[in-house]
Structures are given as C-alpha cells and as structure tokens.
Scaffold this motif. Structure first.
Motif, PDB file in Angstrom:
ATOM      1  N   CYS A   1      91.776  12.743  36.693  1.00  7.06           N
ATOM      2  CA  CYS A   1      90.768  11.938  35.999  1.00  7.06           C
ATOM      3  C   CYS A   1      90.634  12.436  34.564  1.00  7.06           C
ATOM      4  O   CYS A   1      90.583  13.640  34.328  1.00  7.06           O
ATOM      5  N   LYS A   2      90.581  11.517  33.642  1.00  6.01           N
ATOM      6  CA  LYS A   2      90.401  11.901  32.246  1.00  6.01           C
ATOM      7  C   LYS A   2      88.910  12.109  32.022  1.00  6.01           C
ATOM      8  O   LYS A   2      88.155  11.148  31.918  1.00  6.01           O
ATOM      9  N   MET A   3      88.498  13.352  31.980  1.00 10.02           N
ATOM     10  CA  MET A   3      87.083  13.700  31.896  1.00 10.02           C
ATOM     11  C   MET A   3      86.862  14.632  30.712  1.00 10.02           C
ATOM     12  O   MET A   3      87.730  15.426  30.372  1.00 10.02           O
ATOM     13  N   ASP A   4      85.664  14.546  30.140  1.00  7.17           N
ATOM     14  CA  ASP A   4      85.281  15.467  29.085  1.00  7.17           C
ATOM     15  C   ASP A   4      84.049  16.252  29.537  1.00  7.17           C
ATOM     16  O   ASP A   4      83.587  16.096  30.663  1.00  7.17           O
ATOM     17  N   ASP A   5      83.527  17.080  28.655  1.00  7.66           N
ATOM     18  CA  ASP A   5      82.385  17.928  28.996  1.00  7.66           C
ATOM     19  C   ASP A   5      81.194  17.122  29.505  1.00  7.66           C
ATOM     20  O   ASP A   5      80.641  17.409  30.564  1.00  7.66           O
ATOM     21  N   ASP A   6      80.793  16.127  28.722  1.00 13.86           N
ATOM     22  CA  ASP A   6      79.572  15.389  29.054  1.00 13.86           C
ATOM     23  C   ASP A   6      79.692  14.584  30.343  1.00 13.86           C
ATOM     24  O   ASP A   6      78.797  14.611  31.183  1.00 13.86           O
ATOM     25  N   SER A   7      80.798  13.873  30.517  1.00 16.70           N
ATOM     26  CA  SER A   7      80.939  13.042  31.720  1.00 16.70           C
ATOM     27  C   SER A   7      81.052  13.902  32.973  1.00 16.70           C
ATOM     28  O   SER A   7      80.476  13.572  34.007  1.00 16.70           O
ATOM     29  N   THR A   8      81.768  15.015  32.881  1.00 18.53           N
ATOM     30  CA  THR A   8      81.887  15.910  34.036  1.00 18.53           C
ATOM     31  C   THR A   8      80.535  16.505  34.394  1.00 18.53           C
ATOM     32  O   THR A   8      80.121  16.490  35.557  1.00 18.53           O
TER      33      THR A   8
ATOM     34  N   GLY B   1      94.258  14.946  32.893  1.00 21.34           N
ATOM     35  CA  GLY B   1      92.917  15.249  33.381  1.00 21.34           C
ATOM     36  C   GLY B   1      91.939  15.893  32.438  1.00 21.34           C
ATOM     37  O   GLY B   1      91.932  15.658  31.239  1.00 21.34           O
ATOM     38  N   CYS B   2      91.126  16.697  33.032  1.00 25.26           N
ATOM     39  CA  CYS B   2      89.952  17.272  32.400  1.00 25.26           C
ATOM     40  C   CYS B   2      90.265  18.019  31.111  1.00 25.26           C
ATOM     41  O   CYS B   2      91.239  18.744  31.028  1.00 25.26           O
ATOM     42  N   GLN B   3      89.379  17.840  30.166  1.00 26.04           N
ATOM     43  CA  GLN B   3      89.439  18.557  28.900  1.00 26.04           C
ATOM     44  C   GLN B   3      88.119  19.305  28.732  1.00 26.04           C
ATOM     45  O   GLN B   3      87.367  19.067  27.804  1.00 26.04           O
ATOM     46  N   ILE B   4      87.844  20.194  29.649  1.00 28.35           N
ATOM     47  CA  ILE B   4      86.563  20.898  29.658  1.00 28.35           C
ATOM     48  C   ILE B   4      86.619  22.096  28.719  1.00 28.35           C
ATOM     49  O   ILE B   4      87.612  22.812  28.647  1.00 28.35           O
ATOM     50  N   THR B   5      85.510  22.330  28.026  1.00 25.46           N
ATOM     51  CA  THR B   5      85.381  23.478  27.131  1.00 25.46           C
ATOM     52  C   THR B   5      84.209  24.333  27.609  1.00 25.46           C
ATOM     53  O   THR B   5      83.567  24.016  28.623  1.00 25.46           O
TER      54      THR B   5
ATOM     55  N   THR C   1      92.547  25.429  29.453  1.00 16.11           N
ATOM     56  CA  THR C   1      92.829  26.257  28.280  1.00 16.11           C
ATOM     57  C   THR C   1      91.739  26.180  27.229  1.00 16.11           C
ATOM     58  O   THR C   1      91.747  26.966  26.286  1.00 16.11           O
ATOM     59  N   GLY C   2      90.777  25.272  27.379  1.00 17.78           N
ATOM     60  CA  GLY C   2      89.701  25.143  26.408  1.00 17.78           C
ATOM     61  C   GLY C   2      88.492  26.001  26.720  1.00 17.78           C
ATOM     62  O   GLY C   2      87.478  25.929  26.026  1.00 17.78           O
ATOM     63  N   ILE C   3      88.579  26.809  27.781  1.00 21.30           N
ATOM     64  CA  ILE C   3      87.437  27.659  28.133  1.00 21.30           C
ATOM     65  C   ILE C   3      87.713  29.097  27.724  1.00 21.30           C
ATOM     66  O   ILE C   3      88.860  29.522  27.625  1.00 21.30           O
ATOM     67  N   THR C   4      86.634  29.829  27.493  1.00 20.24           N
ATOM     68  CA  THR C   4      86.737  31.241  27.096  1.00 20.24           C
ATOM     69  C   THR C   4      85.851  32.076  28.020  1.00 20.24           C
ATOM     70  O   THR C   4      85.191  31.553  28.917  1.00 20.24           O
ATOM     71  N   ASP C   5      85.812  33.349  27.735  1.00 18.84           N
ATOM     72  CA  ASP C   5      84.972  34.256  28.516  1.00 18.84           C
ATOM     73  C   ASP C   5      83.505  33.820  28.511  1.00 18.84           C
ATOM     74  O   ASP C   5      82.830  33.915  29.536  1.00 18.84           O
TER      75      ASP C   5
END
Length: 157
Positions: free
Chosen positions: A37-44, A65-69, A94-98
């Motif tokens: 699913c093509k999802m972003d931060d807000d929709s997820t 799919g997801c592009q979560i940050t 890959t858009g998430i950090t510690d």
C-alpha cells in the motif's frame, strides 16, 4: 467485512453512517499490514489511531509501499493501541532514525516481536530495545553484532 484500505476509504466517503461503519471495522482489527500500500506518515497514523484493538502492525517497505519517517512513528506512538501491540515490523524503512524507533518502543511495552532489519538505526535504538522491551522474544536485525547483543540482553530477563 471490508479488508482493502482503498475500499475502506471509498466506503467512508459515502455518508456519515458508512464512515461510522468503517471506523467500527478498524476498531475491531487486530492486525494491520500496509505491505504493497502506498502510505505516508499521516494516512498510516490515522488508520492506526482508529484500530483500538490492534496487536500486530506491519509497516514494512515494499516496492510501492510505505514511506514512513520519524514523524509517522511519533504519531503512531501516541495511538491508544500502542501499549497493546505485540508485533511491529519496520523492515526496510529507510526514512526512520533512532529518534523515531526509541519513541515508538518506549510506548510499546507489550512488544514480543520486532523487525528492524534493513533500517539505518544504530546502537542507540538497540540499547533502548534491550532496555524497554522485556517481553521481546523475536527480533530481526540486519547487523549480526547487534542481533547478538539483543539476544544476550533478552536472555537476562
């Protein structure tokens, strides 16, 4: 029961009664997977916030799919269901950090399974996982040294 997120979104736009039905459907969901699913931060985060009974969350990255940050992880960590989650997969995000991972696992105190393989987290997240997830039984890491550390730490509990 409607299972497709596209169908849920379309159904919720029909009228107020249908929107309530969609919200009730999400509230009963125990698993959510956004693979494919093509999802972003807000929709997820919006869907997770409505899934009050959620136990398993899979926001792994797929080709489309997801592009979560970190922003998405912050939003998800404030959802009511976060303390009930027993399984979270962040594989390939890959858009998430510690910062985002630590925020999420700090609030997910029932976590038994965690997949952070293919992410760019560092030892900061690994130490937090070891300290904050006493119920963790299965974790998937892409770095052998980190996995060894987590396994040694989890055996102490």
């Amino acid at each position: 029961m409607i299972t497709s997120f596209t169908d849920l979104a379309q159904a919720s736009g029909v009228c107020r009664k249908w929107q309530q039905g969609v919200e009730q459907t999400l509230a009963r969901r125990q698993t959510l997977s956004f693979i494919g699913c093509k999802m972003d931060d807000d929709s997820t985060a919006r869907l997770v916030r409505h899934a009050y009974s959620l136990k398993e969350l899979d926001i792994s990255r797929s080709r489309w799919g997801c592009q979560i940050t970190d922003n998405g992880l912050y939003q998800i960590s404030s959802a009511k269901c976060i303390s009930n989650l027993t399984s979270i997969s962040l594989w390939g995000m890959t858009g998430i950090t510690d910062k985002g991972v630590v925020q999420l696992i700090t609030r997910a105190n029932s976590l038994q399974q965690l997949n952070v393989g293919g992410t760019f987290i560092t030892d900061e997240s690994l130490f937090a996982i070891a300290d904050r997830c006493p119920r963790l039984k299965v974790s998937h890491m892409s770095i052998f040294f980190s996995r060894k550390f987590i396994l040694q730490k989890s055996l102490r509990y």
